[in-house]
Structures are given as structure tokens and as C-alpha cells.
Design a protein around this motif. Structure first.
Motif, PDB file in Angstrom:
ATOM      1  N   LEU A  25      26.289 -12.113  38.579  1.00  0.00           N
ATOM      2  CA  LEU A  25      27.592 -11.719  39.120  1.00  0.00           C
ATOM      3  C   LEU A  25      28.046 -10.418  38.483  1.00  0.00           C
ATOM      4  N   ALA A  30      24.622 -10.420  43.299  1.00  0.00           N
ATOM      5  CA  ALA A  30      25.110 -11.281  44.365  1.00  0.00           C
ATOM      6  C   ALA A  30      25.147 -10.521  45.687  1.00  0.00           C
ATOM      7  N   CYS A  31      24.868  -9.202  45.634  1.00  0.00           N
ATOM      8  CA  CYS A  31      25.019  -8.340  46.811  1.00  0.00           C
ATOM      9  C   CYS A  31      24.220  -8.813  48.006  1.00  0.00           C
ATOM     10  N   CYS A  32      22.977  -9.241  47.775  1.00  0.00           N
ATOM     11  CA  CYS A  32      22.171  -9.652  48.922  1.00  0.00           C
ATOM     12  C   CYS A  32      22.128 -11.168  49.009  1.00  0.00           C
ATOM     13  N   GLY A  33      22.907 -11.818  48.189  1.00  0.00           N
ATOM     14  CA  GLY A  33      22.958 -13.264  48.254  1.00  0.00           C
ATOM     15  C   GLY A  33      21.775 -13.940  47.572  1.00  0.00           C
ATOM     16  N   CYS A  38      15.411 -11.835  44.764  1.00  0.00           N
ATOM     17  CA  CYS A  38      14.598 -11.214  45.810  1.00  0.00           C
ATOM     18  C   CYS A  38      13.820 -10.040  45.218  1.00  0.00           C
ATOM     19  N   GLY A  40      13.480  -7.118  46.279  1.00  0.00           N
ATOM     20  CA  GLY A  40      14.247  -5.869  46.323  1.00  0.00           C
ATOM     21  C   GLY A  40      15.056  -5.696  45.060  1.00  0.00           C
TER      22      GLY A  40
ATOM     23  N   LEU B  30      13.552  -7.154  52.166  1.00  0.00           N
ATOM     24  CA  LEU B  30      14.948  -6.817  52.390  1.00  0.00           C
ATOM     25  C   LEU B  30      15.348  -7.261  53.781  1.00  0.00           C
ATOM     26  N   GLU B  41      23.590   0.068  51.161  1.00  0.00           N
ATOM     27  CA  GLU B  41      23.423   0.783  49.912  1.00  0.00           C
ATOM     28  C   GLU B  41      21.938   1.055  49.755  1.00  0.00           C
ATOM     29  N   CYS B 414      25.922 -15.713  55.452  1.00  0.00           N
ATOM     30  CA  CYS B 414      26.472 -15.832  54.102  1.00  0.00           C
ATOM     31  C   CYS B 414      27.601 -14.811  53.945  1.00  0.00           C
ATOM     32  N   VAL B 416      28.626 -13.328  51.267  1.00  0.00           N
ATOM     33  CA  VAL B 416      28.375 -12.261  50.285  1.00  0.00           C
ATOM     34  C   VAL B 416      27.854 -10.972  50.959  1.00  0.00           C
ATOM     35  N   PRO B 417      26.730 -11.020  51.695  1.00  0.00           N
ATOM     36  CA  PRO B 417      26.294  -9.782  52.354  1.00  0.00           C
ATOM     37  C   PRO B 417      27.268  -9.328  53.434  1.00  0.00           C
ATOM     38  N   MET B 420      29.816  -7.200  51.826  1.00  0.00           N
ATOM     39  CA  MET B 420      29.173  -5.921  51.502  1.00  0.00           C
ATOM     40  C   MET B 420      29.059  -5.032  52.728  1.00  0.00           C
ATOM     41  N   ALA B 643      30.437 -16.684  44.209  1.00  0.00           N
ATOM     42  CA  ALA B 643      29.653 -15.452  44.420  1.00  0.00           C
ATOM     43  C   ALA B 643      30.374 -14.534  45.402  1.00  0.00           C
ATOM     44  N   ALA B 646      33.336 -12.937  43.667  1.00  0.00           N
ATOM     45  CA  ALA B 646      32.889 -11.846  42.784  1.00  0.00           C
ATOM     46  C   ALA B 646      32.538 -10.600  43.603  1.00  0.00           C
ATOM     47  N   THR B 647      31.950 -10.816  44.777  1.00  0.00           N
ATOM     48  CA  THR B 647      31.603  -9.672  45.627  1.00  0.00           C
ATOM     49  C   THR B 647      32.858  -8.993  46.165  1.00  0.00           C
TER      50      THR B 647
END
Lengths: 44, 684
Positions: A25, A30-33, A38, A40, B30, B41, B414, B416-417, B420, B643, B646-647
Motif C-alpha cells: 500500500l 495496489a495500483c494494478c490490484g 504481477c 509488471g 499487464l 502510467e 476491481c 483499485v485499477p 487509477m 486497498a 489507499a489508492t
């Protein structure tokens, strides 16, 4: 004895998970879950 | 062996296959989708070829190199930095006309550019032909045909990159206009080295500005690009390199420069592409129905309904086998632990805490798998881009840009993405609004809650009830945006400019990557967050002020739950066990289900016997279908998981905003559940 060993393992694992979650965190995994798992993220 | 690592930046229009190409090279998994705006990003990866190491950077898709949106800024700043050695401009070869505009801008940057003509499979399917001899002649850069999906041309592309790394200005352009027609003093030089040469008037200005820049900033590299940007009135460049040009800039040349670029592109296409008018007629025919102004939305809801039908029918059939395995595992664990002489407390922790919690969640894996399989098909076929297009009208009316629906669609997977992805929005206020309403889109983690409670209380109508939660989430997101529009009057929303990609047969590898990543995420969440949450829940429920207790009524959890019962009673959730389950759901939404196992002391709550047991227990407490409905509504709308919070904090950059958003979502959840419960009580 068995209870002590199994309980210890579970406790240590919980501490490891919490540390990892906190770092994920904090570091923005957490950006890509994926929680940092992963490929990446690992290659970042 | 070379020690210098070459950095390659993948740049291109949205949805031209950059990420697929990046994944093909690096083996990274990805997220790829057949709609624009997936990469917000930059992502990095590495590959080795013939003893050389290459660092690959996947940049967000962009149509131009202005500095209007966040993804354009990210891309431009990165390319301009010294970090990138060679630019690989990935273009959709089936839509070359539109893609070349960015190519011309990249070429002007003065860095080595290699053109990767992706989606050659579609070009061939459509019977188009591209002259690969003429195209590099006209552009002055190497052009390599590739197909990221079929993995063809990949090695040649890297080979070309390696050979082209020092050729910033490329070879002399073979094709050029006859300079004799031009009175511009450096016309011949220009036509030798620049593919894109503007009219004499603009070239004069570029030269003049270039000279003044050289005087004012002697160390400046690529004067031509800076001069063009100043002519285009680029605020970022003008602020960074202020220059008094009042005598020179009599008008804004941006439109003129764009027009001339498209004029040159037309020339290139005319010479290099044959049979380009053949359109995929099937795409047009399908779009007439799927993007129909009136039928578009009902068709979307129907398709989502079908997704749910599959999730419930096929998913539940598979779930049955998982439940059998879970029962077997529990028995084996009890037997094993008793055999090694483990005490009552440890057996309870492992069976009622860990296996019941984590195992219970794992039994939903088939439902999650089917849901993501269906979503992957919809995304990769190109349908999701149509949904955004269909929603554009509605989004406009609620004061949000049509682009805002793209992150909202991601929210089905989800949060979270999805949060983003709100970066695709240019306006900060639009971003904030989108971040605020995106959590209302029902993420996959909430599915186990709907499956369990709807099957428990609504029997055959379970699927309709669960589906209605998704529709309610969408409705609440739209309603919230509509209310905010009134609070934020006087603002015009931007129109959506979205490409509708060609429909294509979903690619097996893309689907595999998408679904396997989601399944892996789910398993990893079950083994980490849900594991720990189940143990914490077990501790809270089995320890009280007098130490270990098998009577949950005496536990810390019961005490905490009872304090909050009055707040939840008006919405039909005034049971301390439910309150506690909702609190635990903040760790991850699935935990609400696993907590029920622990809270009600039912071994495997998701199995048939477990559900019958839970149904009986809840019924004896007076918890009926209406309470279940209120519970699902509350779970749909209340604060997203840790999560996601936090994002949101990271994306908004403020704890105050994050707190306000959480409070807003809690309020909306409470008020809606209250309305559902009270209205239901009135009628039932």
C-alpha cells in the motif's frame, strides 16, 4: 507442543502478510490490484 | 557482449496494441483490453535478445504530444527526457491515416523513431495493402510490420531498433517536394532531412524562432521542435523558454500546422496504402444495433444479464464440487489435528477460523472465473468501447465527461485499477467526481456476498436480485453525479472522443492473461488478506474480557458489535454479528462472507448444509429477505476495501478528500439501505 508449533507458524505468516500488505500500500503496488505480485510490478 | 542497455519507449495512439506488444516482448502480464485508456502510467520491463539487454517502457496511449491531458504529459515528458534512446511508434496499420499524426510529431522530437505497423493481421483480413518500400522512403524512418497478437515480426523490430539507435534524423529523405517550387532559403536542406516540411510562411517562422531560441538558449537541443511548439502556442514550452516574439507571432498557427500535417498524411496514404476504403461491413452492421441511441442501453443491460446468468448457472454447478472438497478438507483437518493431539482452541482456529474463512471464499472461485471470462470476452471483442459510447449521452447530461465511464466500467472488475484509470480525465474536478462514484460500480469482490445472501433468501430469483445490485450500483453512480452537477453549476462537460475499435475475435492469449491474473489475484487475496482477516475475526470472536471463551456472546466482538447496533437497526441490520461482518468487510469485501462463517460458528457456511444452518440461525434472529436485501445494498455502496481507499488517497493526494469520500459513501449506503428497508417494511 503441536499447538505451539502450528500457532507459531500461523502467527509468523500473519506478521509477514501484514508487513507485505503495508509495504504494498505504501509503495503503490495496489495500483494494478496485484499487491505487487504481477510481473509488471516485480520488474519495476 | 554490449554493456550499454538500450531503452526503448513504446508510444502510440490508445488501443493500438502497445501493451500487447510490450507483453509479447517482456512476458509481463499487464492489463490489455480492446478499448482505449488502459495504460495510465508508464510500465517498465526488460528483455534479452542476442546477448543484448533492452529496457522496454510502455507509455500511455496518446493522440498527440500537446500537454492537455495527464497521459499526454506523462508520455511527452518521458520521451523528452534523456532516459529513452529509441522511440518505437506503434501504429494500428489498419487505421494508418489517424495514427500517422502522432508519428509526425514524434519524428519532430529529433530522437530515433522506428515505426511498428501493428495489427497487420487485420490489414490482411480486410484486403488492404501497404507499400513497405514507399512508406519508409516518404517518412524517412524504418517501418516494420508486426502483429503483437500473432507474435510475428517481433525480432525484426528489435533488430531495427538496435541498428537505428544513433540515427536521430534518419537517412536523407528520398521522397520530397520539388524545392524549386519553394522560395524558402533552406528549402532544399529541409526537404532532404525532414519528412514534414510546412509551407514557406511557417518554415520562415520556424527558422526565425529557431535562431532566436539559439541566441537565448545556446544549449538547447532540437530547436526545430521547440520552434514548432511555440508556433502552436504550447504553454508548457513557452513557460519553460520565455521569448519575446510579439513581432513574429501575428496569429495562432496551431490549426495551420495541424492541417498541413494532415495534408502530408493524405499524400503518404495516397501513395502507400491500397484498398483502404474496404470497411469491415460486419462492424458497421453490428454497431447499428449495439450503439443505437435508444436500444444501446437495454442491449448492454441484456448482455450483462446474460453474463450473470452464466455466472450463476455454470458457476454454481462448479461451485458444488468445490464445496464437496471443502467438506472433505475440514474433516481431514479435524482428524489430523486430533491425531497430533491439538487442543480444542487450535482445532477451532483452524477449522472455524482459517478453513471456514479462506475455504469459504475459495468456493466462489468458479463464479469469479466465469464473470471475468465473460468480461474478458466483452472487452477483447471491442464491445466495452461501445458501452462507453452508448453511455456518453447520459454522462453528458449528468455533467461528466463521457470518458468518465471508462474507469467506471473497469470498476466491475476491481475498484483499485478503476480509480487509477480516472487519470484519463483532463479536468481535476471531473477526476474527483469519478473517483467518488466509481466505488459504486459493483466490483467482483462483492459477488460472493450477493451469491450467498440472494441464494439463501431468494431461491430461484437469486440471479435477478444479484443482477439488480449491479444495476443499482450503476444507477447510484449516475444519480450521485447528477446531484453533484447541481452543486457544481455552470460547467460544461467535455465531449467524449473515443475510437470504436474493429470488432475482432477475442484473442485466446489475451483472455488467458486477463482471467489467469484475476484468478491469481483472487487466490492470493484469499491466502493473505482474507486469511489474516479470518484469524483476526476468530480472535475477536473467541476471546473476551475473561480470556478464551467458546461463548461468542461474551467476546470482544460481541461487545463492539452491540455498541454499533443502534446505528444499523433502522436499516434492518441491527444484529451485532452483521455489524461486525460489515466492519471486517473493509479489509476486503469477501471477508463479509467469511466472517459469517466465524461469527455464526458454522464450519463451512457456503456449503448446502452450512447455508441451511445459517438460514435457520438468521431466521431465528428475525433476519429475513428484506434484511438480506438491505445488507446487499449496504455492501454494494459502503466504503470500498482498504486497498481501494489507499489508492483513492494516492490519486487524490489528500487524506481530507479520502475521508470525505468515505463519509459520503457510508452516508449514501446508509440512506439507500434505509430507504429499501423502510419502503420494504411498508409493503411487506
Amino acid at each position: 507442543m503441536a499447538a505451539f508449533v502450528i500457532g507459531g507458524i500461523i502467527g509468523a505468516y500473519c506478521v509477514w502478510v501484514l508487513r507485505k500488505k503495508y509495504r504494498d500500500l505504501r509503495d503503490g503496488h495496489a495500483c494494478c490490484g496485484c499487491g505487487g505480485d504481477c510481473r509488471g510490478c516485480r520488474q519495476k | 557482449m554490449s554493456t550499454k542497455e538500450l531503452t526503448i519507449g513504446f508510444v502510440g495512439n490508445p488501443n493500438c496494441g502497445k501493451t500487447t506488444l510490450f507483453n509479447a516482448y517482456t512476458g509481463a502480464n499487464l492489463k490489455v483490453a480492446n478499448w482505449p485508456g488502459v495504460t495510465v502510467e508508464k510500465k517498465e520491463g526488460a528483455m534479452r535478445l542476442h546477448d543484448e539487454t533492452y529496457r522496454l517502457v510502455d507509455l500511455p496511449g496518446t493522440y498527440s504530444l500537446t500537454s492537455y491531458t495527464m497521459e499526454e504529459t506523462v508520455t511527452r515528458q518521458y520521451i523528452l527526457s534523456d532516459d529513452v534512446d529509441v522511440i518505437v511508434d506503434v501504429v494500428d496499420a489498419s487505421a494508418l491515416e489517424r495514427n500517422l499524426y502522432l508519428t509526425l510529431q514524434l519524428m519532430e522530437l529529433g530522437k530515433p523513431v522506428v515505426l511498428a505497423l501493428n495489427m497487420m493481421d487485420i490489414v490482411q483480413e480486410r484486403g488492404m495493402e501497404i507499400d513497405f518500400h514507399r512508406l519508409p522512403e516518404m517518412l524517412g524512418i524504418p517501418c516494420v510490420p508486426v502483429s503483437a497478437r500473432r507474435r510475428t515480426g517481433l525480432e525484426i523490430l528489435i533488430h531495427t531498433v538496435a541498428h537505428h539507435q544513433d540515427k536521430a534524423l534518419g537517412e536523407k529523405i528520398i521522397h520530397h517536394h520539388d524545392p524549386e517550387e519553394s522560395r524558402h532559403k533552406d528549402a532544399e536542406e529541409h526537404h532532404k532531412y525532414y519528412a514534414m516540411v510546412y509551407s514557406d510562411e511557417i518554415e520562415d517562422k520556424i527558422d526565425e524562432i529557431g535562431e532566436r531560441l539559439k541566441e537565448a538558449y545556446p544549449d538547447m537541443e532540437n530547436l526545430r521542435w521547440h520552434a514548432i511548439k511555440i508556433l502552436e502556442n504550447d504553454q508548457e514550452v513557452k513557460e519553460r523558454h520565455p521569448l519575446d516574439l510579439t513581432d513574429l507571432l501575428d496569429q495562432d498557427y496551431e490549426k495551420e500546422i495541424i492541417n498541413q500535417k494532415f495534408g502530408f498524411i493524405e499524400e503518404v496514404i495516397g501513395e502507400c496504402v491500397a484498398n483502404r476504403t474496404r470497411k469491415a461491413e460486419s462492424t458497421d452492421r453490428t454497431d447499428r444495433l449495439l450503439t443505437h441511441p435508444v436500444l444501446g442501453l437495454p442491449v448492454f443491460l441484456l448482455i450483462m444479464g446474460l453474463v450473470f446468468f452464466l455466472t450463476f448457472t455454470v458457476g454454481d454447478w462448479l461451485k458444488g464440487y468445490f464445496e464437496i472438497a471443502l467438506d472433505w478438507l475440514t474433516e481431514a483437518a479435524v482428524g489430523g489435528l486430533t491425531a497430533v493431539g491439538a487442543g480444542e482452541m487450535l482445532i477451532s482456529l483452524i477449522t472455524n477460523g482459517i478453513i471456514a474463512g479462506v475455504g469459504g471464499i475459495l468456493t466462489f472461485l468458479p463464479n469469479i472465473f466465469i464473470l471475468f471470462l465473460a468480461l474478458a470476452f466483452l472487452e477483447d471483442s471491442g464491445y466495452m468501447a461501445r458501452v462507453a459510447y452508448v453511455m456518453d449521452g447520459i454522462m453528458g447530461r449528468i455533467g461528466l465527461s463521457g470518458r468518465a465511464f471508462l474507469p467506471m466500467l473497469l470498476g466491475f472488475g476491481c475498484t483499485v485499477p478503476a480509480v487509477m484509470a480516472s487519470r484519463v480525465l483532463e479536468d481535476r474536478r471531473d477526476r474527483m467526481k469519478t473517483i467518488l462514484i466509481t466505488p459504486f460500480m459493483s466490483c467482483s469482490a462483492r459477488l460472493p456476498i450477493y451469491v450467498m445472501f440472494s441464494e439463501l433468501f431468494f431461491g430461484e430469483r437469486a440471479m435477478i436480485v444479484a443482477f439488480s445490485m449491479y444495476v443499482l450500483g450503476l444507477f447510484m453512480a449516475i444519480l450521485s453525479a447528477f446531484v453533484m452537477k447541481f452543486l457544481d453549476r455552470g460547467r460544461e462537460s467535455d465531449m467524449l472522443l473515443i475510437e470504436l475499435p474493429e470488432y475482432k475475435t477475442p484473442n485466446a492469449h489475451t483472455i488467458y492473461v486477463y482471467v489467469s491474473e484475476k484468478v491469481k489475484d483472487y487466490l492470493s487475496k484469499a491466502g493473505t488478506t482474507i486469511f489474516v482477516a479470518s484469524i483476526v475475526m476468530w480472535l475477536v470472536m473467541n476471546f473476551g474480557f475473561h480470556g478464551y471463551t467458546s461463548d461468542m456472546d461474551q467476546s470482544f466482538g460481541a461487545a463492539l458489535g452491540r455498541v454499533l447496533v443502534p446505528v444499523f437497526a433502522p436499516i434492518g441490520l441491527g444484529y451485532w454479528q452483521i455489524v461486525l461482518a460489515l466492519i471486517s468487510g473493509i479489509a476486503a469485501k469477501e471477508v463479509v462472507v467469511s466472517s459469517c462463517s466465524v461469527l455464526f460458528g458454522i464450519g463451512n457456511v457456503t456449503t448446502e448444509a452450512g447455508m441451511a444452518n445459517l438460514f435457520g440461525l438468521l431466521g431465528s434472529m428475525g433476519f429475513g429477505p428484506l434484511n438480506a436485501c438491505a445488507l446487499m445494498v449496504f455492501c454494494l455502496l459502503y466504503v470500498p476495501c482498504m486497498a481501494a481507499v489507499a489508492t483513492i488517497r494516492r490519486e487524490t493526494g489528500s487524506w481530507r478528500w479520502t475521508g470525505a469520500m468515505a463519509a459520503f459513501q457510508l452516508t449514501v449506503a446508509w440512506v439507500t439501505a434505509f430507504a429499501v428497508y423502510q419502503a420494504g417494511s411498508w409493503f411487506l
